[in-house]
Design a protein around this motif. Sequence first.
Motif, short mmCIF file in Angstrom:
data_model
loop_
_atom_site.label_atom_id
_atom_site.label_comp_id
_atom_site.label_asym_id
_atom_site.label_seq_id
_atom_site.Cartn_x
_atom_site.Cartn_y
_atom_site.Cartn_z
N LYS A 3 -12.32 24.83 -3.35
CA LYS A 3 -11.36 24.97 -4.45
C LYS A 3 -11.25 26.44 -4.85
O LYS A 3 -10.14 26.96 -5.06
CB LYS A 3 -11.79 24.12 -5.65
CG LYS A 3 -10.82 24.18 -6.80
CD LYS A 3 -11.27 23.32 -7.95
CE LYS A 3 -10.28 23.44 -9.09
NZ LYS A 3 -10.71 22.70 -10.27
N LEU A 4 -12.37 27.12 -4.95
CA LEU A 4 -12.37 28.54 -5.29
C LEU A 4 -11.64 29.35 -4.22
O LEU A 4 -10.83 30.22 -4.54
CB LEU A 4 -13.80 29.04 -5.44
CG LEU A 4 -13.98 30.52 -5.76
CD1 LEU A 4 -13.30 30.87 -7.09
CD2 LEU A 4 -15.44 30.90 -5.79
N ASN A 5 -11.90 29.04 -2.97
CA ASN A 5 -11.21 29.74 -1.87
C ASN A 5 -9.71 29.51 -1.93
O ASN A 5 -8.92 30.44 -1.71
CB ASN A 5 -11.76 29.28 -0.51
CG ASN A 5 -13.08 29.94 -0.17
OD1 ASN A 5 -13.44 30.96 -0.74
ND2 ASN A 5 -13.81 29.34 0.77
N SER A 6 -9.31 28.30 -2.24
CA SER A 6 -7.88 27.98 -2.34
C SER A 6 -7.23 28.76 -3.48
O SER A 6 -6.13 29.29 -3.34
CB SER A 6 -7.68 26.49 -2.56
OG SER A 6 -8.12 25.75 -1.45
N GLU A 7 -7.93 28.83 -4.61
CA GLU A 7 -7.41 29.58 -5.76
C GLU A 7 -7.29 31.06 -5.43
O GLU A 7 -6.29 31.71 -5.76
CB GLU A 7 -8.30 29.37 -6.98
CG GLU A 7 -8.22 27.98 -7.56
CD GLU A 7 -9.21 27.74 -8.69
OE1 GLU A 7 -9.90 28.70 -9.10
OE2 GLU A 7 -9.30 26.59 -9.14
N LEU A 8 -8.29 31.60 -4.80
CA LEU A 8 -8.27 33.01 -4.42
C LEU A 8 -7.17 33.29 -3.41
O LEU A 8 -6.49 34.33 -3.46
CB LEU A 8 -9.63 33.45 -3.86
CG LEU A 8 -10.76 33.51 -4.87
CD1 LEU A 8 -12.09 33.80 -4.16
CD2 LEU A 8 -10.49 34.56 -5.94
N TYR A 9 -6.97 32.36 -2.48
CA TYR A 9 -5.91 32.51 -1.49
C TYR A 9 -4.54 32.54 -2.18
O TYR A 9 -3.70 33.38 -1.85
CB TYR A 9 -5.98 31.36 -0.48
CG TYR A 9 -4.83 31.37 0.50
CD1 TYR A 9 -4.83 32.26 1.56
CD2 TYR A 9 -3.75 30.50 0.36
CE1 TYR A 9 -3.78 32.29 2.47
CE2 TYR A 9 -2.70 30.52 1.25
CZ TYR A 9 -2.71 31.41 2.30
OH TYR A 9 -1.68 31.44 3.18
N LEU A 10 -4.33 31.64 -3.13
CA LEU A 10 -3.05 31.61 -3.86
C LEU A 10 -2.85 32.90 -4.67
O LEU A 10 -1.75 33.45 -4.72
CB LEU A 10 -2.99 30.38 -4.77
CG LEU A 10 -2.85 29.04 -4.05
CD1 LEU A 10 -2.91 27.89 -5.04
CD2 LEU A 10 -1.56 28.99 -3.24
N GLN A 11 -3.91 33.37 -5.30
CA GLN A 11 -3.81 34.63 -6.05
C GLN A 11 -3.47 35.78 -5.12
O GLN A 11 -2.64 36.64 -5.44
CB GLN A 11 -5.12 34.93 -6.78
CG GLN A 11 -5.39 34.04 -7.97
CD GLN A 11 -6.72 34.35 -8.63
OE1 GLN A 11 -7.51 35.16 -8.14
NE2 GLN A 11 -6.99 33.68 -9.74
#
Length: 73
Positions: A3-11
């Motif tokens: 989830k953190l990786n996905s959020e960072l990817y979107l950012q």
Amino acid sequence: MEKLNSELYLQNCCIIKQNEELRKKAQRLNKENQALQTELKRKLSRANSNQNPSTESDVSSTSSSGSINLSKP
């Protein structure tokens, strides 16, 4: 963790998109600035040639000595 990786990817994607938009805006502003500098140099040259033709070389050395920043507020 995913989830953190996905959020960072979107950012990161958003930042990349903003960066591209800012780069395009900077290119447009640079092009506009160059056009304004050219116009100002032409007007200064005309004004000086009308006032005193013997000082035309002074205008070209003064106007080419540095960049002029004419940005809109």
